[in-house]
Design an enzyme around this catalytic site. Sequence first.
Site, PDB file in Angstrom:
ATOM      1  N   GLU A  51       0.862  -1.184   0.000  1.00 24.92           N
ATOM      2  CA  GLU A  51       0.000   0.000   0.000  1.00 24.92           C
ATOM      3  C   GLU A  51       0.892   1.225   0.000  1.00 24.92           C
ATOM      4  O   GLU A  51       1.671   1.434   0.924  1.00 24.92           O
ATOM      5  CB  GLU A  51      -0.947  -0.045   1.206  1.00 24.92           C
ATOM      6  N   CYS A  74      -1.396   9.468   3.354  1.00 19.15           N
ATOM      7  CA  CYS A  74      -1.411   9.049   1.953  1.00 19.15           C
ATOM      8  C   CYS A  74      -2.688   9.545   1.283  1.00 19.15           C
ATOM      9  O   CYS A  74      -2.754   9.706   0.072  1.00 19.15           O
ATOM     10  CB  CYS A  74      -1.332   7.528   1.872  1.00 19.15           C
TER      11      CYS A  74
END
Length: 515
Positions: free
Chosen positions: A286, A320
Amino acid sequence: MAVPYKHEPFTDFSVEQNRQVFQAALTDVQSKLGQEYPLVIGTQRVTTEEKIISRNPANKAEIVGMVSKATKQWADKAMEAALQAFETWRNEPVEARAHILFRAAAILRRRKHEFSALLVKEVGKPWKEADADTAEAIDFLEYYARQMMNLQRGIPVESRPGEHNTFHYIPLGVGLIISPFNFPLAIMAGTTVAAIVTGNTVILRPSDRAPVVAAKFVEMMEEAGLPAGVLNYLPGGEAEVGEYLVEHPKMRFISFTGSRAVGCRIYERAAIVQPGQKWLKRVIAEMGGKDAIIVDREADLELAAQSIVASAFGFSGQKCSACSRAIIVEDVYEQVLNRVVELTKQLKVGNPEEQSIFMGPVIDQASFDKIMGYIEIGKQEGRLMAGGEGDDSTGFFIQPTIFADVHPSARIMQEEIFGPVVAFTKAKDFDHALEIANHTEYGLTGAVISRNRAHLEKAREEFHVGNLYFNRGCTGAIVGYQPFGGFNMSGTDSKAGGPDYLILHMQAKTVSEAF
Ligand SMILES: NC(=O)c1ccc[n+]([C@@H]2O[C@H](COP(=O)([O-])OP(=O)(O)OC[C@H]3O[C@@H](n4cnc5c(N)ncnc54)[C@H](O)[C@@H]3O)[C@@H](O)[C@H]2O)c1
Ligand SMILES: N[C@@H](CCC=O)C(=O)O
């Protein structure tokens, strides 16, 4: 039977008593700073000579803790311990594994403010952000325990007359968990316990920028009843320990969360079949984002401005999911931009130990220098509307920064900055806004602020991100409600906190018996 899952409520800091309890937790954590933390390998506590020093990014003179630093030799020992523990842990009844997670959630809930206060110190999270990080860790424990109990009998498949077919999941083996600094409790804990509850054993290599909270979490998992060797705590060098274990022939899977550059490297290294390796390694990666909020002509413009500010500058833009691109339809561009600038100028930046602070520091000198470098690039690529300044004399503080009139292909519109910087760009109409939003190699989060149903439906189909939000900001996914993960260069879209996440940590077995 467990009660139905519900996410952990956030602490209401407008309540005086809650503020007092949190302040007391900060004082308590302060009194314990500077302690040493050993490696945890099976039953052994290993103190090494070389240490990773964790510093408070708001006050770099303050040492949060000193963590033993592993070498290859200790990595080998950790692998042995994890392999040995796997032989028993894989057969531990699912209920027993899940109950350890439930107990850990209960302990963490009781010690919530202590962990959050440590997050304030170790990574500079403001109170609300720290509280949300701890709540998310509790959620992962509660959610994955229930998910595993649901999965334990597998999934029904059809059988023909004279045969009985079953389909169920078994664990993979030893996994390597590599976690980022920015959700040093939630993501570290979530990725670790997902691997464990599914019957695997792990080596946890936490971020060297936030190793203390991980050490505390490992202690807490032991207190919850996790047997030795199931979770091995191994801070160490990126290449010496991280890459060495990625390439280890006995490593079965890697669960990585972090930047695109490191994620791609791990993906590549893990693909090479090493001598003696009997499987293809599985990689969950990720990675980063270049997330956008689109503001339409027909929209609640105050909501739009508030959403951009919260999503761009929450935890100093070090998410993020952070909004680093604001794409505004031209009819409302100036209005939204001016309001965002106005709101941004009201934000308080400073040491997050003070409750009123909205934005604390960025994580370290390297990050400070990188972000300030992008601010210089931004001055060439756009019109500086707010911020633009940093101060690294005591901690790593950067003012929330806004650039206007930036071209969609500019570097600050394309590259992940991972700091409090947002670039505004003007779109001719909604279709053009969508086109700009998709003009990125990433695909993590995005939001659309619009009252136009047709436009929202178009975005539902065409805005290519893993997490799409309508009429709200683009950060703050909740475990079990908004499974989280991105497309394209944002990663393998593993959807943490979602119904199929655990399956990635297992292999499915079909058994067909003929009568
Ligand atoms: N998609 C998501 O769910 C998600 C969540 C959080 C953070 N992130 C991303 O993470 C990044 C920020 O976190 P970071 O600065 O800690 O990321 P990073 O990539 O610098 O580090 C992540 C982890 O990898 C380790 N590492 C670094 N080089 C390595 C190597 N060569 N081999 C093995 N391990 C290595 C680091 O020590 C750390 O533990 C941002 O890009 C952000 O977008 C993504
Ligand atoms: N899950 C978090 C982001 C995690 C990455 O940094 C959010 O939804 O804001």
